[in-house]
Design a protein around this motif. Structure first.
Motif, PDB file in Angstrom:
ATOM      1  N   PHE A  72       9.508 -33.419 -19.370  1.00  0.00           N
ATOM      2  CA  PHE A  72       9.808 -32.978 -18.000  1.00  0.00           C
ATOM      3  C   PHE A  72       8.570 -33.257 -17.177  1.00  0.00           C
ATOM      4  CE2 PHE A  72      12.462 -30.373 -20.755  1.00  0.00           C
ATOM      5  CZ  PHE A  72      13.693 -30.415 -20.127  1.00  0.00           C
ATOM      6  N   ASP A  73       8.753 -33.884 -16.028  1.00  0.00           N
ATOM      7  CA  ASP A  73       7.593 -34.167 -15.199  1.00  0.00           C
ATOM      8  C   ASP A  73       7.991 -34.124 -13.731  1.00  0.00           C
ATOM      9  OD1 ASP A  73       5.021 -34.878 -14.442  1.00  0.00           O
ATOM     10  OD2 ASP A  73       5.484 -37.026 -14.515  1.00  0.00           O
ATOM     11  N   ASP A  74       7.509 -33.102 -13.041  1.00  0.00           N
ATOM     12  CA  ASP A  74       7.686 -33.037 -11.598  1.00  0.00           C
ATOM     13  C   ASP A  74       9.161 -33.177 -11.179  1.00  0.00           C
ATOM     14  OD1 ASP A  74       6.607 -32.626  -9.146  1.00  0.00           O
ATOM     15  OD2 ASP A  74       6.049 -34.725  -8.772  1.00  0.00           O
ATOM     16  N   GLY A  75      10.049 -32.410 -11.843  1.00  0.00           N
ATOM     17  CA  GLY A  75      11.466 -32.440 -11.489  1.00  0.00           C
ATOM     18  C   GLY A  75      12.250 -33.560 -12.164  1.00  0.00           C
ATOM     19  N   GLU A  76      11.554 -34.475 -12.845  1.00  0.00           N
ATOM     20  CA  GLU A  76      12.244 -35.571 -13.546  1.00  0.00           C
ATOM     21  C   GLU A  76      12.399 -35.220 -15.025  1.00  0.00           C
ATOM     22  OE1 GLU A  76      13.366 -38.488 -12.338  1.00  0.00           O
ATOM     23  OE2 GLU A  76      12.416 -38.611 -10.383  1.00  0.00           O
ATOM     24  N   VAL A  77      13.528 -35.671 -15.604  1.00  0.00           N
ATOM     25  CA  VAL A  77      13.744 -35.528 -17.046  1.00  0.00           C
ATOM     26  C   VAL A  77      13.486 -36.902 -17.660  1.00  0.00           C
ATOM     27  CG1 VAL A  77      15.397 -34.888 -18.836  1.00  0.00           C
ATOM     28  CG2 VAL A  77      15.541 -33.808 -16.576  1.00  0.00           C
ATOM     29  N   LEU A  78      12.714 -36.938 -18.754  1.00  0.00           N
ATOM     30  CA  LEU A  78      12.312 -38.219 -19.347  1.00  0.00           C
ATOM     31  C   LEU A  78      12.739 -38.301 -20.806  1.00  0.00           C
ATOM     32  CD1 LEU A  78       8.551 -38.027 -18.218  1.00  0.00           C
ATOM     33  CD2 LEU A  78      10.398 -39.066 -16.918  1.00  0.00           C
ATOM     34  N   ILE A  79      13.210 -39.475 -21.223  1.00  0.00           N
ATOM     35  CA  ILE A  79      13.408 -39.754 -22.648  1.00  0.00           C
ATOM     36  C   ILE A  79      12.412 -40.846 -23.009  1.00  0.00           C
ATOM     37  CG2 ILE A  79      14.965 -40.590 -24.456  1.00  0.00           C
ATOM     38  CD1 ILE A  79      17.335 -39.644 -22.762  1.00  0.00           C
ATOM     39  N   ASP A  80      11.531 -40.542 -23.951  1.00  0.00           N
ATOM     40  CA  ASP A  80      10.474 -41.490 -24.344  1.00  0.00           C
ATOM     41  C   ASP A  80       9.771 -42.059 -23.115  1.00  0.00           C
ATOM     42  OD1 ASP A  80      11.033 -41.047 -27.028  1.00  0.00           O
ATOM     43  OD2 ASP A  80      12.498 -42.671 -27.111  1.00  0.00           O
ATOM     44  N   ASP A  84      14.926 -26.327 -18.199  1.00  0.00           N
ATOM     45  CA  ASP A  84      16.373 -26.560 -18.230  1.00  0.00           C
ATOM     46  C   ASP A  84      16.719 -27.025 -19.655  1.00  0.00           C
ATOM     47  OD1 ASP A  84      18.922 -27.552 -18.036  1.00  0.00           O
ATOM     48  OD2 ASP A  84      18.498 -28.945 -16.393  1.00  0.00           O
ATOM     49  N   SER A  85      17.130 -26.090 -20.525  1.00  0.00           N
ATOM     50  CA  SER A  85      17.365 -26.474 -21.929  1.00  0.00           C
ATOM     51  C   SER A  85      18.609 -27.345 -22.066  1.00  0.00           C
ATOM     52  CB  SER A  85      17.458 -25.236 -22.827  1.00  0.00           C
ATOM     53  OG  SER A  85      18.628 -24.497 -22.542  1.00  0.00           O
ATOM     54  N   GLY A  86      19.582 -27.181 -21.160  1.00  0.00           N
ATOM     55  CA  GLY A  86      20.784 -28.012 -21.209  1.00  0.00           C
ATOM     56  C   GLY A  86      20.452 -29.490 -21.013  1.00  0.00           C
ATOM     57  N   ALA A  87      19.417 -29.765 -20.203  1.00  0.00           N
ATOM     58  CA  ALA A  87      19.014 -31.160 -19.971  1.00  0.00           C
ATOM     59  C   ALA A  87      18.608 -31.814 -21.286  1.00  0.00           C
ATOM     60  CB  ALA A  87      17.861 -31.216 -18.964  1.00  0.00           C
ATOM     61  N   MET A  88      18.077 -31.008 -22.211  1.00  0.00           N
ATOM     62  CA  MET A  88      17.629 -31.577 -23.490  1.00  0.00           C
ATOM     63  C   MET A  88      18.829 -32.003 -24.346  1.00  0.00           C
ATOM     64  SD  MET A  88      14.489 -28.906 -24.055  1.00  0.00           S
ATOM     65  CE  MET A  88      13.797 -29.733 -25.474  1.00  0.00           C
ATOM     66  N   TYR A  89      19.891 -31.172 -24.364  1.00  0.00           N
ATOM     67  CA  TYR A  89      21.111 -31.568 -25.089  1.00  0.00           C
ATOM     68  C   TYR A  89      21.737 -32.796 -24.427  1.00  0.00           C
ATOM     69  CZ  TYR A  89      20.555 -27.299 -27.737  1.00  0.00           C
ATOM     70  OH  TYR A  89      20.036 -26.333 -28.574  1.00  0.00           O
ATOM     71  N   ARG A  90      21.623 -32.849 -23.110  1.00  0.00           N
ATOM     72  CA  ARG A  90      22.139 -34.013 -22.381  1.00  0.00           C
ATOM     73  C   ARG A  90      21.368 -35.284 -22.753  1.00  0.00           C
ATOM     74  NH1 ARG A  90      25.415 -33.050 -17.880  1.00  0.00           N
ATOM     75  NH2 ARG A  90      25.994 -30.837 -17.712  1.00  0.00           N
ATOM     76  N   CYS A  91      20.057 -35.158 -22.969  1.00  0.00           N
ATOM     77  CA  CYS A  91      19.254 -36.322 -23.373  1.00  0.00           C
ATOM     78  C   CYS A  91      19.697 -36.837 -24.745  1.00  0.00           C
ATOM     79  CB  CYS A  91      17.767 -35.947 -23.440  1.00  0.00           C
ATOM     80  SG  CYS A  91      16.999 -35.799 -21.821  1.00  0.00           S
ATOM     81  N   VAL A  92      19.988 -35.926 -25.663  1.00  0.00           N
ATOM     82  CA  VAL A  92      20.465 -36.339 -26.992  1.00  0.00           C
ATOM     83  C   VAL A  92      21.807 -37.065 -26.825  1.00  0.00           C
ATOM     84  CG1 VAL A  92      21.225 -35.544 -29.264  1.00  0.00           C
ATOM     85  CG2 VAL A  92      19.290 -34.409 -28.120  1.00  0.00           C
ATOM     86  N   ALA A  93      22.681 -36.506 -25.980  1.00  0.00           N
ATOM     87  CA  ALA A  93      24.008 -37.089 -25.766  1.00  0.00           C
ATOM     88  C   ALA A  93      23.900 -38.489 -25.159  1.00  0.00           C
ATOM     89  CB  ALA A  93      24.819 -36.177 -24.838  1.00  0.00           C
ATOM     90  N   LEU A  94      23.063 -38.634 -24.124  1.00  0.00           N
ATOM     91  CA  LEU A  94      22.912 -39.944 -23.476  1.00  0.00           C
ATOM     92  C   LEU A  94      22.402 -40.971 -24.485  1.00  0.00           C
ATOM     93  CD1 LEU A  94      22.828 -41.774 -20.930  1.00  0.00           C
ATOM     94  CD2 LEU A  94      20.493 -40.962 -20.541  1.00  0.00           C
TER      95      LEU A  94
END
Ligand code: DC
Length: 212
Positions: free
Chosen positions: A66-74, A30-40
């Protein structure tokens, strides 16, 4: 190897890409999730999502996982936090900056090198993986897209439609990584189709092309 699924917000990309990856035994990105991580992270750190330098250095400072359906920042799960309306708006703002895009595209290419992947976004077929053997441009009518989003979040359809028009404009007009239909993409209009119907159509194309 990557099956690329690009298209506007609310076209059903996430549901379809996730279901397709499951059906074919591929990994979902999900590449959009990555832009969302930068935004958050910008919002949390007090960086201005509209300021190119601040957003770019934020993008370069975090590790997205990305881990098992979860999106992670650091390493910290942010799966729900990245879906708020504030983050949705800020994600659209950070995604116009070339430095942010460069950082995300580099990371996306590194991830998908481990393939096979089903990757969804705006620029997967045109920028991230132009040699993808199956490129889908998934779209739907603006009204249906807004209705789907509103049903997910409980928000008012006309408000979702107005915000969506703004983001569509920003997505298609930005100079870098704009939402464009790749020359060799197959366009699927999901208006009136169920996710399963779309998934089986794409899975059929993947099998016809010997990809699965
Ligand atoms: O698909 P989404 O709504 O989660 O995407 C969030 C934002 O990120 C959206 O404004 C478009 C942008 N985006 C992008 O510019 N390029 C991508 N490959 C994916 C998303």
């Amino acid at each position: 190897m990557v099956i690329a699924i690009d298209g506007p917000a609310g076209a059903g990309k996430s549901t379809v890409a996730r279901g397709l990856a499951e059906e074919l035994g591929f990994t979902y990105l999900d590449s959009g999730a990555m832009y969302r991580c930068v935004a958050l992270t910008c919002l949390e750190w007090g960086a201005d999502p509209n300021a190119s330098g601040e957003a770019t250095s934020t993008a370069e400072s975090i590790e997205i996982g990305f881990d098992d359906g979860e999106v992670l920042i650091d390493g910290v799960p942010v799966t729900d936090e990245i879906r708020t309306p504030e983050v949705t708006e800020a994600a659209s703002q950070v995604s116009v900056h070339p430095g942010v895009r460069e950082a995300m595209v580099t990371e996306q290419r590194r991830l998908i090198a481990a393939g096979p992947f089903v990757a969804e976004g705006r620029d997967i077929a045109t920028v991230v993986s132009p040699d993808s053997p199956l490129k889908i441009f998934l779209t739907a009518s603006p009204e249906e897209r807004a209705e789907r989003r509103a049903a997910q979040t409980g928000a008012d359809v006309s408000e979702v439609l107005a915000a969506q028009e703004d983001r569509d404009r920003r997505d298609s007009e930005r100079e870098h990584g704009a939402l464009l239909v790749a020359d060799d993409a197959v366009t699927i209009d999901s208006t009136g189709l169920t996710p399963d119907e779309v998934i089986s159509r794409i899975a059929g194309l993947a099998r016809e092309r010997g990809l699965a």
